[in-house]
Scaffold this active site. Structure first.
Site, short mmCIF file in Angstrom:
data_model
loop_
_atom_site.label_atom_id
_atom_site.label_comp_id
_atom_site.label_asym_id
_atom_site.label_seq_id
_atom_site.Cartn_x
_atom_site.Cartn_y
_atom_site.Cartn_z
N TYR A 60 9.05 -3.97 10.46
CA TYR A 60 8.42 -5.17 9.92
C TYR A 60 8.30 -5.08 8.40
CZ TYR A 60 7.04 -5.81 14.81
OH TYR A 60 7.04 -5.92 16.17
N HIS A 125 11.47 0.53 19.99
CA HIS A 125 11.45 -0.86 19.54
C HIS A 125 12.74 -1.63 19.86
CE1 HIS A 125 10.15 -3.61 15.91
NE2 HIS A 125 10.33 -4.29 17.03
P1 NAD Z 1 3.24 -15.05 17.03
O1 NAD Z 1 3.67 -15.88 18.16
O2 NAD Z 1 2.01 -14.27 17.16
O3 NAD Z 1 3.20 -16.01 15.75
C1 NAD Z 1 2.86 -15.53 14.50
C2 NAD Z 1 2.88 -16.67 13.47
O4 NAD Z 1 1.83 -17.57 13.78
C3 NAD Z 1 2.61 -16.19 12.07
O5 NAD Z 1 3.25 -17.06 11.16
C4 NAD Z 1 1.10 -16.34 11.95
O6 NAD Z 1 0.72 -16.43 10.60
C5 NAD Z 1 0.89 -17.63 12.70
N1 NAD Z 1 -0.45 -17.80 13.28
C6 NAD Z 1 -1.28 -16.87 13.82
N2 NAD Z 1 -2.40 -17.44 14.27
C7 NAD Z 1 -2.29 -18.77 14.02
C8 NAD Z 1 -3.13 -19.87 14.27
N3 NAD Z 1 -4.30 -19.74 14.89
N4 NAD Z 1 -2.70 -21.10 13.89
C9 NAD Z 1 -1.50 -21.26 13.29
N5 NAD Z 1 -0.65 -20.25 13.02
C10 NAD Z 1 -1.05 -19.01 13.39
O7 NAD Z 1 4.48 -14.07 16.68
P2 NAD Z 1 4.61 -12.61 16.13
O8 NAD Z 1 3.78 -12.36 14.92
O9 NAD Z 1 6.06 -12.36 16.05
O10 NAD Z 1 4.06 -11.72 17.33
C11 NAD Z 1 2.81 -11.11 17.33
C12 NAD Z 1 2.90 -9.61 17.13
O11 NAD Z 1 3.45 -9.01 18.29
C13 NAD Z 1 3.78 -9.14 15.98
O12 NAD Z 1 3.08 -9.20 14.76
C14 NAD Z 1 4.12 -7.76 16.43
O13 NAD Z 1 3.04 -6.90 16.14
C15 NAD Z 1 4.26 -7.92 17.94
N6 NAD Z 1 5.66 -8.18 18.38
C16 NAD Z 1 6.41 -7.14 18.80
C17 NAD Z 1 7.72 -7.34 19.19
C18 NAD Z 1 8.54 -6.17 19.66
O14 NAD Z 1 8.03 -5.06 19.75
N7 NAD Z 1 9.79 -6.33 19.98
C19 NAD Z 1 8.29 -8.61 19.14
C20 NAD Z 1 7.50 -9.66 18.73
C21 NAD Z 1 6.18 -9.45 18.35
#
Ligand code: NAD
Length: 320
Positions: A60, A125
């Site tokens: 990230y 990952h």
């Molecule tokens: P998400 O669906 O959580 O969306 C994140 C986006 O939504 C960001 O732009 C954030 O600023 C925004 N957001 C958060 N809360 C909000 C709200 N209340 N209103 C409006 N916008 C809002 O997607 P993500 O960040 O990709 O996934 C969450 C976490 O999960 C990642 O940060 C990561 O830690 C993990 N993740 C891991 C993998 C993997 O291991 N392959 C893949 C995807 C995500």
């Protein structure tokens, strides 16, 4: 700490995770720039409201997320045994490498960036981009050695296609993989993780579901440029977001609440980069706890998304 967020057990690990988890990919500025001060304030607010789980990866923001999260956790100063940190290995800015040598080096690099002596969960990952047989025969045994060395407490695997999880879990000794992290498969537009939950439970594996907002699809501002969804899926989600806005509702809150309702999932990892987002997402969970759920708007949004329900996108190299 105001414990307004429910804690849920994670498989057989004995860990109790806040049902709202702090996804730290935004701290790597992958959804737009974030200053250190904003990151520290968001992490401080997360603790204040009862969040105890933070997830990051060297991938990230090309290691920026780990560095910023480490700095924020240090600045906030909560004792290390009061929170749970997950990071990952095998996926880097330079590409994928799940070799024993690389993942063994990776933990030391991550610990240095995070400024800690151990991580609670260390996950391979996005394993669909590597060889799943290498994950089974080489990567996981290397992670077991890191467990014995006390650098990590639990082992996990992450990725998009759901078939990767049973492929690996069916081939490793029971109890070797403690946790799986699935993303974009348990939210309003895609619920396909649900079918796998009984199998994961039977294996004693903890379930983390990430990206309840489908990596920005279910937000008013829409997804980032790099989002891999089809134009059709993006358009349907934007129609749903606009519909909610017109009704005076927040699609992100609706989406968070939808994902949080399934108690077989230990934590919903949502990416957050500001105090406001932390407050909104925790408030969504707290409202649910009081039984407040907008069933009518949810039904209307589900109707809008019907034609794209469970539509996903390809993840290269893996097919089952
Ligand atoms: P998400 O669906 O959580 O969306 C994140 C986006 O939504 C960001 O732009 C954030 O600023 C925004 N957001 C958060 N809360 C909000 C709200 N209340 N209103 C409006 N916008 C809002 O997607 P993500 O960040 O990709 O996934 C969450 C976490 O999960 C990642 O940060 C990561 O830690 C993990 N993740 C891991 C993998 C993997 O291991 N392959 C893949 C995807 C995500």
């Amino acid at each position: 700490m105001e414990n307004s967020v429910e804690l849920r057990s994670l498989g057989n690990t004995g860990l109790k995770l806040s049902c709202v988890g702090f996804g730290a990919s935004p701290l790597g500025s992958v959804f737009g720039p974030v200053s250190d001060d904003e990151a520290i304030a968001a992490v401080r607010e997360a603790f204040r409201l009862g969040i105890n789980f933070f997830d990051t990866s060297p991938y990230y923001g090309a290691t920026l997320s780990e560095k910023v999260l480490g700095k924020a956790l240090k600045a906030v100063g909560v004792p290390r045994n009061q929170y749970i940190v997950s990071t990952k290995c095998g996926r880097y800015k330079e590409g994928f490498d799940f070799s024993a040598k690389r993942v063994t080096k990776s933990i030391d690099e991550s610990l240095e960036r995070l400024q800690m002596d151990y991580v609670d969960i260390f996950q391979c990952h996005d394993i669909e981009f590597g060889s799943l047989d290498q994950i089974v025969n080489e990567t996981i045994p290397a992670l077991q050695k890191l467990k014995e060395a006390g650098k990590i407490r639990f082992i996990g695997i992450t990725g998009l296609p759901l078939g990767i999880f049973s492929y690996v879990l069916d081939r490793v000794p029971p109890g070797t993989v403690d946790v799986i992290l699935s993303y974009c498969h348990y939210g309003i537009n895609d619920t396909t993780l649900e079918d796998l939950l009984p199998y994961l439970k039977s294996k004693g594996v903890g379930v983390i579901s990430a990206s309840p907002l489908a990596m920005g699809l279910l937000t008013e501002s829409g997804p980032p440029e790099w989002h891999p969804a089809s134009p059709e899926l993006k358009a349907a989600c934007q129609t749903a977001a606009a519909f909610c806005k017109k009704k005076g509702k927040d699609i992100s809150k609706l989406a968070m609440q939808y994902s949080l309702c399934n108690k077989h999932i230990s934590t919903i990892l949502v990416g957050m980069k500001s105090v406001e987002q932390v407050q909104i997402n925790v408030a969504a969970a707290a409202e649910l706890g009081k039984g407040d759920k907008d069933e009518q708007t949810l039904a209307e949004v589900e109707e809008i998304l019907k034609s794209v329900k469970n539509q996903t996108w390809p993840s290269v190299r893996f097919s089952v």
